[in-house]
Scaffold this motif. Structure first.
Motif, PDB file in Angstrom:
ATOM      1  N   THR A 194       0.831  -1.200   0.000  1.00 24.60           N
ATOM      2  CA  THR A 194       0.000   0.000   0.000  1.00 24.60           C
ATOM      3  C   THR A 194       0.868   1.254   0.000  1.00 24.60           C
ATOM      4  O   THR A 194       1.993   1.271   0.508  1.00 24.60           O
ATOM      5  N   ASN A 195       0.329   2.316  -0.591  1.00 27.70           N
ATOM      6  CA  ASN A 195       1.031   3.601  -0.609  1.00 27.70           C
ATOM      7  C   ASN A 195       1.287   4.102   0.798  1.00 27.70           C
ATOM      8  O   ASN A 195       2.360   4.640   1.091  1.00 27.70           O
ATOM      9  N   TYR A 196       0.313   3.940   1.683  1.00 29.37           N
ATOM     10  CA  TYR A 196       0.466   4.410   3.062  1.00 29.37           C
ATOM     11  C   TYR A 196       1.682   3.759   3.715  1.00 29.37           C
ATOM     12  O   TYR A 196       2.503   4.438   4.341  1.00 29.37           O
ATOM     13  N   PHE A 197       1.810   2.458   3.566  1.00 31.23           N
ATOM     14  CA  PHE A 197       2.930   1.751   4.180  1.00 31.23           C
ATOM     15  C   PHE A 197       4.254   2.208   3.571  1.00 31.23           C
ATOM     16  O   PHE A 197       5.231   2.408   4.282  1.00 31.23           O
ATOM     17  N   GLN A 198       4.272   2.398   2.261  1.00 30.56           N
ATOM     18  CA  GLN A 198       5.493   2.842   1.590  1.00 30.56           C
ATOM     19  C   GLN A 198       5.901   4.229   2.095  1.00 30.56           C
ATOM     20  O   GLN A 198       7.078   4.482   2.358  1.00 30.56           O
ATOM     21  N   GLU A 199       4.930   5.119   2.231  1.00 35.73           N
ATOM     22  CA  GLU A 199       5.216   6.465   2.746  1.00 35.73           C
ATOM     23  C   GLU A 199       5.697   6.405   4.189  1.00 35.73           C
ATOM     24  O   GLU A 199       6.625   7.128   4.569  1.00 35.73           O
ATOM     25  N   LEU A 200       5.075   5.566   4.973  1.00 30.68           N
ATOM     26  CA  LEU A 200       5.470   5.419   6.370  1.00 30.68           C
ATOM     27  C   LEU A 200       6.899   4.889   6.473  1.00 30.68           C
ATOM     28  O   LEU A 200       7.702   5.400   7.265  1.00 30.68           O
ATOM     29  N   GLN A 201       7.236   3.919   5.655  1.00 27.51           N
ATOM     30  CA  GLN A 201       8.590   3.385   5.646  1.00 27.51           C
ATOM     31  C   GLN A 201       9.599   4.469   5.284  1.00 27.51           C
ATOM     32  O   GLN A 201      10.676   4.556   5.879  1.00 27.51           O
ATOM     33  N   GLN A 202       9.254   5.294   4.293  1.00 23.87           N
ATOM     34  CA  GLN A 202      10.148   6.374   3.873  1.00 23.87           C
ATOM     35  C   GLN A 202      10.357   7.370   5.010  1.00 23.87           C
ATOM     36  O   GLN A 202      11.470   7.801   5.270  1.00 23.87           O
ATOM     37  N   GLU A 203       9.284   7.741   5.692  1.00 27.58           N
ATOM     38  CA  GLU A 203       9.394   8.681   6.809  1.00 27.58           C
ATOM     39  C   GLU A 203      10.275   8.103   7.914  1.00 27.58           C
ATOM     40  O   GLU A 203      11.087   8.824   8.490  1.00 27.58           O
ATOM     41  N   ILE A 204      10.128   6.841   8.207  1.00 29.70           N
ATOM     42  CA  ILE A 204      10.946   6.206   9.243  1.00 29.70           C
ATOM     43  C   ILE A 204      12.410   6.189   8.823  1.00 29.70           C
ATOM     44  O   ILE A 204      13.301   6.467   9.627  1.00 29.70           O
ATOM     45  N   ALA A 205      12.658   5.913   7.554  1.00 35.31           N
ATOM     46  CA  ALA A 205      14.037   5.867   7.050  1.00 35.31           C
ATOM     47  C   ALA A 205      14.693   7.240   7.157  1.00 35.31           C
ATOM     48  O   ALA A 205      15.909   7.341   7.365  1.00 35.31           O
ATOM     49  N   GLU A 206      13.905   8.289   7.020  1.00 37.95           N
ATOM     50  CA  GLU A 206      14.453   9.648   7.060  1.00 37.95           C
ATOM     51  C   GLU A 206      14.599  10.191   8.468  1.00 37.95           C
ATOM     52  O   GLU A 206      15.229  11.237   8.664  1.00 37.95           O
ATOM     53  N   MET A 207      14.064   9.519   9.462  1.00 33.06           N
ATOM     54  CA  MET A 207      14.156   9.987  10.841  1.00 33.06           C
ATOM     55  C   MET A 207      15.599   9.903  11.336  1.00 33.06           C
ATOM     56  O   MET A 207      16.303   8.936  11.055  1.00 33.06           O
TER      57      MET A 207
END
Length: 43
Positions: free
Chosen positions: A27-40
């Motif tokens: 899902t797009n939501y999960f992909q976006e969430l993963q990206q945000e976590i990676a950038e933290m």
């Protein structure tokens, strides 16, 4: 026989969970969430 039925149910449940997880991670939501976590920056 009861033991075999229980083992089969466990296997079916495991497969259903695996399918649900596979759908979720696409899902797009999960992909976006993963990206945000990676950038933290956790430091």
């Amino acid at each position: 026989m009861k033991k075999q039925l229980k083992e089969l149910k466990v296997e079916v449940d495991r497969e259903k969970r695996a399918e649900a997880v596979a759908k979720l991670i696409k899902t797009n939501y999960f992909q976006e969430l993963q990206q945000e976590i990676a950038e933290m920056d956790l430091d």
